[in-house]
Design a protein around this motif. Structure first.
Motif, PDB file in Angstrom:
ATOM      1  N   VAL A  57       0.849  -1.193   0.000  1.00 12.87           N
ATOM      2  CA  VAL A  57       0.000   0.000   0.000  1.00 12.87           C
ATOM      3  C   VAL A  57       0.884   1.242   0.000  1.00 12.87           C
ATOM      4  N   VAL A  58       0.537   2.214  -0.825  1.00 15.33           N
ATOM      5  CA  VAL A  58       1.286   3.466  -0.900  1.00 15.33           C
ATOM      6  C   VAL A  58       0.352   4.614  -0.529  1.00 15.33           C
ATOM      7  N   LEU A  59       0.651   5.296   0.571  1.00 15.51           N
ATOM      8  CA  LEU A  59      -0.075   6.510   0.943  1.00 15.51           C
ATOM      9  C   LEU A  59       0.660   7.673   0.294  1.00 15.51           C
ATOM     10  N   ASN A  60       0.184   8.063  -0.866  1.00 19.72           N
ATOM     11  CA  ASN A  60       0.859   9.071  -1.682  1.00 19.72           C
ATOM     12  C   ASN A  60       0.407  10.484  -1.288  1.00 19.72           C
ATOM     13  N   LYS A  61       1.144  11.485  -1.743  1.00 19.20           N
ATOM     14  CA  LYS A  61       0.834  12.903  -1.482  1.00 19.20           C
ATOM     15  C   LYS A  61       0.749  13.198   0.013  1.00 19.20           C
ATOM     16  N   ALA A  62       1.565  12.476   0.787  1.00 17.72           N
ATOM     17  CA  ALA A  62       1.502  12.621   2.243  1.00 17.72           C
ATOM     18  C   ALA A  62       2.038  13.965   2.720  1.00 17.72           C
ATOM     19  N   ASP A  63       2.739  14.732   1.859  1.00 17.88           N
ATOM     20  CA  ASP A  63       3.249  16.037   2.274  1.00 17.88           C
ATOM     21  C   ASP A  63       2.152  17.103   2.245  1.00 17.88           C
ATOM     22  N   GLN A  64       0.922  16.715   1.910  1.00 16.39           N
ATOM     23  CA  GLN A  64      -0.197  17.659   1.904  1.00 16.39           C
ATOM     24  C   GLN A  64      -0.893  17.761   3.257  1.00 16.39           C
ATOM     25  N   VAL A  65      -0.455  16.968   4.221  1.00 14.08           N
ATOM     26  CA  VAL A  65      -1.021  17.030   5.580  1.00 14.08           C
ATOM     27  C   VAL A  65       0.125  17.114   6.581  1.00 14.08           C
ATOM     28  N   ASP A  66      -0.141  17.709   7.738  1.00 19.96           N
ATOM     29  CA  ASP A  66       0.917  17.831   8.743  1.00 19.96           C
ATOM     30  C   ASP A  66       1.062  16.522   9.518  1.00 19.96           C
ATOM     31  N   SER A  67       2.028  16.477  10.423  1.00 22.72           N
ATOM     32  CA  SER A  67       2.371  15.236  11.126  1.00 22.72           C
ATOM     33  C   SER A  67       1.191  14.675  11.916  1.00 22.72           C
ATOM     34  N   GLN A  68       0.453  15.567  12.612  1.00 19.63           N
ATOM     35  CA  GLN A  68      -0.670  15.106  13.425  1.00 19.63           C
ATOM     36  C   GLN A  68      -1.779  14.522  12.542  1.00 19.63           C
ATOM     37  N   GLN A  69      -2.074  15.221  11.440  1.00 18.38           N
ATOM     38  CA  GLN A  69      -3.093  14.714  10.522  1.00 18.38           C
ATOM     39  C   GLN A  69      -2.648  13.406   9.870  1.00 18.38           C
ATOM     40  N   LEU A  70      -1.346  13.307   9.581  1.00 11.62           N
ATOM     41  CA  LEU A  70      -0.827  12.105   8.941  1.00 11.62           C
ATOM     42  C   LEU A  70      -1.035  10.883   9.837  1.00 11.62           C
ATOM     43  N   MET A  71      -0.858  11.047  11.146  1.00  6.38           N
ATOM     44  CA  MET A  71      -1.110   9.942  12.073  1.00  6.38           C
ATOM     45  C   MET A  71      -2.557   9.495  11.999  1.00  6.38           C
ATOM     46  N   ARG A  72      -3.479  10.447  11.955  1.00  5.73           N
ATOM     47  CA  ARG A  72      -4.900  10.108  11.897  1.00  5.73           C
ATOM     48  C   ARG A  72      -5.255   9.453  10.563  1.00  5.73           C
ATOM     49  N   VAL A  73      -4.680  10.009   9.482  1.00  8.28           N
ATOM     50  CA  VAL A  73      -4.950   9.449   8.145  1.00  8.28           C
ATOM     51  C   VAL A  73      -4.434   8.012   8.067  1.00  8.28           C
ATOM     52  N   TYR A  74      -3.242   7.778   8.585  1.00  8.12           N
ATOM     53  CA  TYR A  74      -2.654   6.435   8.558  1.00  8.12           C
ATOM     54  C   TYR A  74      -3.544   5.450   9.320  1.00  8.12           C
ATOM     55  N   GLY A  75      -4.010   5.862  10.489  1.00  8.65           N
ATOM     56  CA  GLY A  75      -4.883   4.992  11.281  1.00  8.65           C
ATOM     57  C   GLY A  75      -6.186   4.695  10.568  1.00  8.65           C
ATOM     58  N   ALA A  76      -6.769   5.740   9.952  1.00 10.66           N
ATOM     59  CA  ALA A  76      -8.033   5.547   9.228  1.00 10.66           C
ATOM     60  C   ALA A  76      -7.844   4.618   8.031  1.00 10.66           C
ATOM     61  N   LEU A  77      -6.702   4.761   7.347  1.00  9.28           N
ATOM     62  CA  LEU A  77      -6.425   3.905   6.188  1.00  9.28           C
ATOM     63  C   LEU A  77      -6.282   2.445   6.612  1.00  9.28           C
ATOM     64  N   MET A  78      -5.555   2.192   7.687  1.00  8.22           N
ATOM     65  CA  MET A  78      -5.372   0.817   8.153  1.00  8.22           C
ATOM     66  C   MET A  78      -6.694   0.208   8.582  1.00  8.22           C
ATOM     67  N   TRP A  79      -7.556   1.009   9.185  1.00 12.63           N
ATOM     68  CA  TRP A  79      -8.879   0.510   9.615  1.00 12.63           C
ATOM     69  C   TRP A  79      -9.726   0.140   8.397  1.00 12.63           C
ATOM     70  N   SER A  80      -9.727   1.007   7.378  1.00 16.35           N
ATOM     71  CA  SER A  80     -10.508   0.740   6.164  1.00 16.35           C
ATOM     72  C   SER A  80      -9.983  -0.493   5.430  1.00 16.35           C
ATOM     73  N   LEU A  81      -8.660  -0.602   5.317  1.00 16.33           N
ATOM     74  CA  LEU A  81      -8.073  -1.741   4.617  1.00 16.33           C
ATOM     75  C   LEU A  81      -8.316  -3.043   5.366  1.00 16.33           C
ATOM     76  N   GLY A  82      -8.296  -2.974   6.682  1.00 15.59           N
ATOM     77  CA  GLY A  82      -8.533  -4.175   7.495  1.00 15.59           C
ATOM     78  C   GLY A  82      -9.880  -4.806   7.199  1.00 15.59           C
ATOM     79  N   LYS A  83     -10.884  -3.979   6.951  1.00 12.51           N
ATOM     80  CA  LYS A  83     -12.218  -4.498   6.644  1.00 12.51           C
ATOM     81  C   LYS A  83     -12.290  -5.099   5.255  1.00 12.51           C
ATOM     82  N   VAL A  84     -11.516  -4.560   4.314  1.00 15.56           N
ATOM     83  CA  VAL A  84     -11.596  -5.018   2.919  1.00 15.56           C
ATOM     84  C   VAL A  84     -10.660  -6.198   2.662  1.00 15.56           C
ATOM     85  N   LEU A  85      -9.406  -6.099   3.109  1.00  9.88           N
ATOM     86  CA  LEU A  85      -8.445  -7.174   2.871  1.00  9.88           C
ATOM     87  C   LEU A  85      -8.768  -8.414   3.687  1.00  9.88           C
ATOM     88  N   ASN A  86      -9.364  -8.220   4.854  1.00  4.64           N
ATOM     89  CA  ASN A  86      -9.844  -9.334   5.678  1.00  4.64           C
ATOM     90  C   ASN A  86      -8.735 -10.342   6.001  1.00  4.64           C
TER      91      ASN A  86
END
Length: 495
Positions: free
Chosen positions: A305-334
């Motif tokens: 998985v590649v989280l691209n364009k990550a320089d468009q959010v600051d460090s705090q937002q990046l942590m939240r985005v990363y967590g949200a992405l892992m949660w979404s992928l966990g449901k789909v990849l199973n």
């Protein structure tokens, strides 16, 4: 050896089942009869004199039918065993009403190895890929061809499929930076004005390219598919597969003129690495993207998985985005395993340090180095991946053959065939479970029931070929002996 008082011994259910497998092996026409030609080939492997085998046939075919049914075949097998033990095979044997209680063993069977399969001669092989190519044509392709594996699961392989360079496929929704990612890796735009672009219909018929199977998706797809060729050191070793953006909302239903999920699944089987690209501002996974990711089942080891364009959010937002992405992928990849996620901004623009900050630069550079190392590993590990995919394909072909053979066996001999076929199609899940139980196969290796059902509706089950144990045995020999021998010949573990 135990002598009983009946003219011929009765068999336990387990022994009779084994005899049935041997009977199917000897029955070349699959019509439930062992003819004279079948008997000459099969019983000849016992190495008994021709006169003895002639007497065996005469005694087994007591009713002078000119062929052996299952019970007559069992009688013949017992007579052969008696002859090998030193008994004289003549009418006196029957007059004395003696027989053998035979408990056959697969390991001591006198006709192993089968006549249908010969060992791969590694002296005539030049590489692992060359060996796999020969094994496929000799032992696996006949199994696939007999049971329509190409229609139900995957097209038959050609030499170009084995000789092709490793492929890396990029998947993602619109504007996640797939094309920009490839340009960033190549350090140049593509396709350029001097590069060669080959239309999809032409690519699909070229013998030196591994894309012939794409003809199954029709002109609607091929008219949108093209191949770009350009000189580049990286492209000497890797082929990038760029895909259109995955649709969302109403567009998912109205704007595809071809089976996008099917095409993605076809490429997933061929690719060595699959990159799923996400944008920090577009983490939602549309229904079409869910279907595409679901179609990658069985290829989890290839997915990154590649989280691209990550320089468009600051460090705090990046942590939240990363967590949200892992949660979404966990449901789909199973899957319980955590998928590797690369974080960065994979383009040629200067890093937006005003947002990402100095820590962002250090993180992105390390992540990019890791991803580049992963890509560099693709050619080096290509041989291992080819072997892995080949073994997976062989196992899938065996299971497919068992399913087809089982469905054929469930059809009536004379009347009620249409109703029987409909019943089998309607209860396909239960038929899969029967095959799984009878053959002791893992449930996770079985194909998708709904897809199998849809394809099955276009066939007349009664016209399927009966299961031929010799073809299964050839595949088993290939997996159990030929491939390990190939690896021993061409791989020195100390290098």
């Amino acid at each position: 050896m135990e002598i009983s008082s009946g003219p011929f011994s009765t068999c336990s259910a387990e022994t009779r089942k084994l005899y049935q497998e041997w009977f199917n092996f000897a029955d070349s026409d699959g019509d439930g009869r062992i003819t004279g030609n079948d008997a000459i080939l099969f019983f000849g492997m016992s190495q008994l004199p021709r006169e003895v085998l002639k007497q065996v046939w005469a005694l087994a075919d007591a009713n002078r039918q000119g062929f052996l049914g299952l019970q007559e075949f069992i009688n013949a097998m017992q007579l052969v065993s008696l002859a090998q033990s030193g008994h004289i095979i003549n009418q006196d044997l029957l007059s004395a009403k003696r027989s053998i209680m035979l408990q056959p063993s697969r390991s001591s069977c006198w006709f192993t190895p089968s006549r249908s399969s010969k060992k791969l001669e590694t002296s005539s092989v030049t590489s692992i890929v060359d060996g796999l190519k020969k094994l496929y044509n000799q032992k696996l392709k006949p199994l696939e061809s007999s049971y329509h594996f190409d229609t139900f699961v995957s097209p038959l392989l050609t030499n170009s499929d084995f000789d092709a360079k490793p492929m890396v496929m990029l998947l993602g929704q619109y504007s996640t930076g797939k094309t920009t990612f490839i340009k960033h890796m190549l350090k140049s735009s593509y396709p350029g004005p001097d590069e060669r672009n080959i239309p999809g219909n032409t690519v699909a018929v070229q013998a030196d390219m591994p894309f012939r199977g794409l003809t199954a998706f029709g002109t609607a797809f091929l008219s949108k598919f093209e191949c770009s060729q350009m000189p580049h050191p990286l492209l000497e070793h890797i082929t990038f597969v760029d895909t259109p953006g995955v649709l969302s909302g109403e567009k998912q239903r109205t704007q595809r003129s071809y089976n996008f999920t099917g095409v993605s699944s076809w490429f997933a089987a061929k690719c060595d690495l699959i990159l799923l690209l996400f944008d920090p501002h577009k983490l939602d996974i549309s229904d079409e993207f869910k279907r595409v990711i679901a179609s990658l089942r069985g290829h989890d080891d290839k997915i990154r998985v590649v989280l691209n364009k990550a320089d468009q959010v600051d460090s705090q937002q990046l942590m939240r985005v990363y967590g949200a992405l892992m949660w979404s992928l966990g449901k789909v990849l199973n899957t319980p395993e955590v998928t590797r996620v690369y974080i960065g901004s994979f383009n040629d623009k200067p890093l937006n340090e005003a947002i990402a900050g100095p820590m962002g630069r250090d993180l992105f550079e390390k992540e990019q180095d890791d991803l580049l190392a992963d890509l560099k590993d693709v050619p080096r590990k290509a041989s291992d991946r080819r072997i892995n995919e080949f073994v997976k394909r062989a196992r899938a072909a065996k299971i497919h053959a068992y399913i087809i053979g089982h469905l054929k066996n469930e059809m009536p001999a004379m009347i009620g065939k249409a109703k029987a076929q409909q019943r089998l199609i309607d209860n396909l899940e239960e038929e899969f479970r029967k095959v799984q139980r009878d053959r002791h196969l893992p449930a996770g290796d079985f194909p998708n029931v709904e897809h199998f059902r849809e394809v099955l509706k276009g066939y007349n089950i009664d016209r399927f070929e009966k299961l031929k144990p010799q073809k299964i045995q050839a595949a088993d020999e290939m997996l159990g002996y030929d491939i390990p021998e190939l690896l021993r010949t061409f791989r020195n573990l100390y290098n």
